[in-house]
Design an enzyme around this catalytic site. Structure first.
Site, PDB file in Angstrom:
ATOM      1  N   GLY A 148       3.570   3.587  14.497  1.00 31.34           N
ATOM      2  CA  GLY A 148       3.975   4.490  13.427  1.00 31.34           C
ATOM      3  C   GLY A 148       3.419   5.868  13.733  1.00 31.34           C
ATOM      4  NE  ARG A 149      -2.817   6.865  12.905  1.00 31.72           N
ATOM      5  CZ  ARG A 149      -3.282   7.063  11.664  1.00 31.72           C
ATOM      6  NH1 ARG A 149      -3.431   8.280  11.210  1.00 31.72           N
ATOM      7  NH2 ARG A 149      -3.631   6.045  10.899  1.00 31.72           N
TER       8      ARG A 149
ATOM      9  CE1 TYR B 201       0.817   5.116   7.587  1.00 33.48           C
ATOM     10  CE2 TYR B 201       0.029   6.111   9.625  1.00 33.48           C
ATOM     11  CZ  TYR B 201       0.574   5.038   8.945  1.00 33.48           C
ATOM     12  OH  TYR B 201       0.888   3.891   9.628  1.00 33.48           O
TER      13      TYR B 201
ATOM     14  CE1 TYR C  76      -6.679   5.878   4.872  1.00 34.83           C
ATOM     15  CE2 TYR C  76      -5.477   7.882   5.386  1.00 34.83           C
ATOM     16  CZ  TYR C  76      -5.484   6.568   4.954  1.00 34.83           C
ATOM     17  OH  TYR C  76      -4.307   5.958   4.631  1.00 34.83           O
TER      18      TYR C  76
ATOM     19  CB  CYS D 143      -8.161  19.777 -11.815  1.00 34.20           C
ATOM     20  SG  CYS D 143      -7.231  21.242 -12.259  1.00 34.20           S
TER      21      CYS D 143
HETATM   22  C1  PLP Z   1       0.750   0.358   9.285  1.00 37.16           C
HETATM   23  C2  PLP Z   1       1.288  -0.679  10.178  1.00 37.16           C
HETATM   24  C3  PLP Z   1       1.771  -0.328  11.451  1.00 37.16           C
HETATM   25  C4  PLP Z   1       1.700   1.068  12.011  1.00 37.16           C
HETATM   26  O1  PLP Z   1       0.416   1.504  12.213  1.00 37.16           O
HETATM   27  P1  PLP Z   1       0.171   2.908  12.965  1.00 37.16           P
HETATM   28  O2  PLP Z   1      -1.273   3.070  13.007  1.00 37.16           O
HETATM   29  O3  PLP Z   1       0.861   3.956  12.171  1.00 37.16           O
HETATM   30  O4  PLP Z   1       0.785   2.765  14.339  1.00 37.16           O
HETATM   31  C5  PLP Z   1       2.316  -1.331  12.218  1.00 37.16           C
HETATM   32  N1  PLP Z   1       2.376  -2.625  11.784  1.00 37.16           N
HETATM   33  C6  PLP Z   1       1.917  -2.987  10.571  1.00 37.16           C
HETATM   34  C7  PLP Z   1       2.017  -4.400  10.155  1.00 37.16           C
HETATM   35  C8  PLP Z   1       1.359  -2.029   9.734  1.00 37.16           C
HETATM   36  O5  PLP Z   1       0.881  -2.402   8.535  1.00 37.16           O
END
Ligand code: PLP
Length: 455
Positions: A317-318, A413, A358, A384
């Protein structure tokens, strides 16, 4: 004049070709003293057109990252399933679908997003998450998703009941918990036995055996996801080694799993110093290099898979979207309280909560640099809450009210975790592709926020 036009044209060609350079972020200044750009597009012009706070993403940079994974895994049957929760913008999902990605979803809502943006992608979607409801399971069964990553025995039992009711066979993978420690923030570490995620890997064989007796369930694969923002490839290798061992053991018992889903979690370098030079001029040797990271990750995964001949899924994802995006904000005020200087922007924790949630670091750079010495400041929003900050005691070059600043690496995110706290309409989003910018989500209005309510 003609020469100047040709050389500027060449410059932009180079920029467009290399603005998605794997070593760097897609934001840069085309000349000393010029405003930051994303591809051919000036961030100042975007702020004028669409106002601030504004999320700006480079589609080219996202696609470049997708291709890095696809190329690194081209030696085997593999599918990159983008983790939708990192950034669920429909336009980004559509872009990734065109690039051949699959999707990792964690709710029925995310499935509906995938189906809206990429109607043909259901067969490339996997459904993760510890709390799937019957309604969400039904939606995914009807859509014909690739597999359910099941996180408990009770969920597997519910999946079997819903499959029987709808008269479709449910492909499932157990999300196992390999008890691997990944050195990341405690909120985003998921691979230890005491986390809420997954099923203890030692219990998995018995569950697969029991499921084999149920005709509505198809033991399709096994999945693992050990956490997020993991910077080293080693924990991934360790986790997949344990999973591969489980797959071998099950095969000996006559349960042949076709898929290993290695999860997501590969991290980026949020602290990488920002080099405003044109991407073409940046040296990957000098800094953090995405291509090298992906190679390292792929090598660890390949080694751990050994002779596994089935299909590999990964769920980044990230890594695909974080560095492709920036949050553009305007400085409202600069004020001193005691010994501290506060830079107050029109973006706030409701737009980007990562620093508050975080203790995350985001580089903050002025869109047009002023002369003068850097000062130590806090960069904060108007909400606030004392937790509403983007940076504390950060050395920042001078900024004044009206200036634009870019919060870098905000593509993952960021918008996805935004809220309407303080009745703040959410930011607009712009996607830059091949030198053109387009609005992919209009700014919310207060009327949007009030619409669902009654007095
Ligand atoms: C959040 C998540 C991802 C992606 O994580 P990243 O750190 O953004 O790569 C992949 N698989 C599952 C099951 C997740 O919960």
């Amino acid at each position: 004049m003609l020469y100047a036009q040709i050389s500027i044209g060449r410059f932009w060609m180079r920029v467009v070709r290399e603005s998605a350079n794997s070593s760097s972020r897609p934001f840069f200044s085309p000349a000393r003293g010029a405003a930051l750009h994303c591809g051919r597009v000036s961030l100042e012009s975007l702020a004028r057109r669409f106002s601030t706070p504004l999320y700006v993403y480079s589609g080219d940079a996202i696609m470049e990252r997708l291709r890095l994974f696809q190329r690194a895994l081209s030696g085997r049957k593999a599918l990159v399933c983008y983790a939708v929760k990192a950034n669920s913008a429909l336009a980004i999902l559509k872009l990734l679908d065109r690039g051949g990605a699959g999707f990792d979803i964690v709710s029925g809502g995310e499935l509906e997003r995938v189906l809206a943006a990429a109607p043909g992608a259901a067969g490339r979607a996997v459904f993760s998450g510890v709390g799937k409801t019957a309604a969400e399971i039904d939606l995914a069964l009807k859509a014909g998703i690739l597999e359910f990553n099941v996180e408990s025995e009770a969920e597997l039992a519910l999946l079997a009941r819903r499959a029987r009711k709808l008269k479709v066979r449910a492909r499932f993978a157990l999300r196992v918990n390999p008890d691997v420690f990944a050195d990341t923030h405690p909120y985003i570490s998921t691979g230890l036995r005491e986390h809420k995620f997954g099923i203890d890997i030692r219990r998995a064989p018995a569950i697969y055996r029991k499921a084999a007796a149920n005709g509505w369930l198809e033991a399709h694969g096994v999945s693992v996801h050990i956490g997020s923002q993991i910077r080293s490839a080693d924990p991934f290798g360790a986790a997949i080694e344990r999973v591969t061992k489980l797959v071998r053991q099950l095969r000996r018992e006559g349960i042949a799993l076709q898929v290993i889903d290695a999860g997501g979690g590969l991290g980026i370098d949020y602290h990488a110093e920002f080099d405003p030079g044109a991407p073409a001029a940046r040296s990957s040797a000098a800094g953090w290099d995405a291509a090298a990271k992906v190679q390292e990750y792929a090598a660890a995964v390949e080694k751990a898979l050994g002779d596994f001949e089935g299909r590999l899924l990964i769920e980044p994802g990230r890594f695909l979207v974080a560095q492709a995006g920036a949050l553009l904000a305007r400085v409202l005020y600069v004020k001193r309280n005691g010994k501290k200087t506060f830079v107050i922007t029109d973006a706030a924790m409701n737009d980007l909560i990562r620093p508050a949630l975080y203790q995350a670091h985001h580089e903050i750079v002025p869109v047009r640099r002023r002369a003068g010495r850097a000062r130590v400041v806090d960069v904060v929003g108007p909400v606030c809450e004392s937790g509403d900050f983007f940076a504390r005691d950060r050395k920042l070059v001078p900024v004044a009210p009206g200036d634009l600043v870019a919060l870098l690496d905000a593509g993952a995110y960021g918008m996805a975790q935004s809220s309407n706290y303080n009745t703040r309409p959410r930011a607009a989003e712009v996607l830059v592709e091949g030198g053109k910018a387009r609005l992919i989500r209009r700014r919310e209005t207060t009327a949007d926020l009030l619409a669902p309510e009654t007095i």
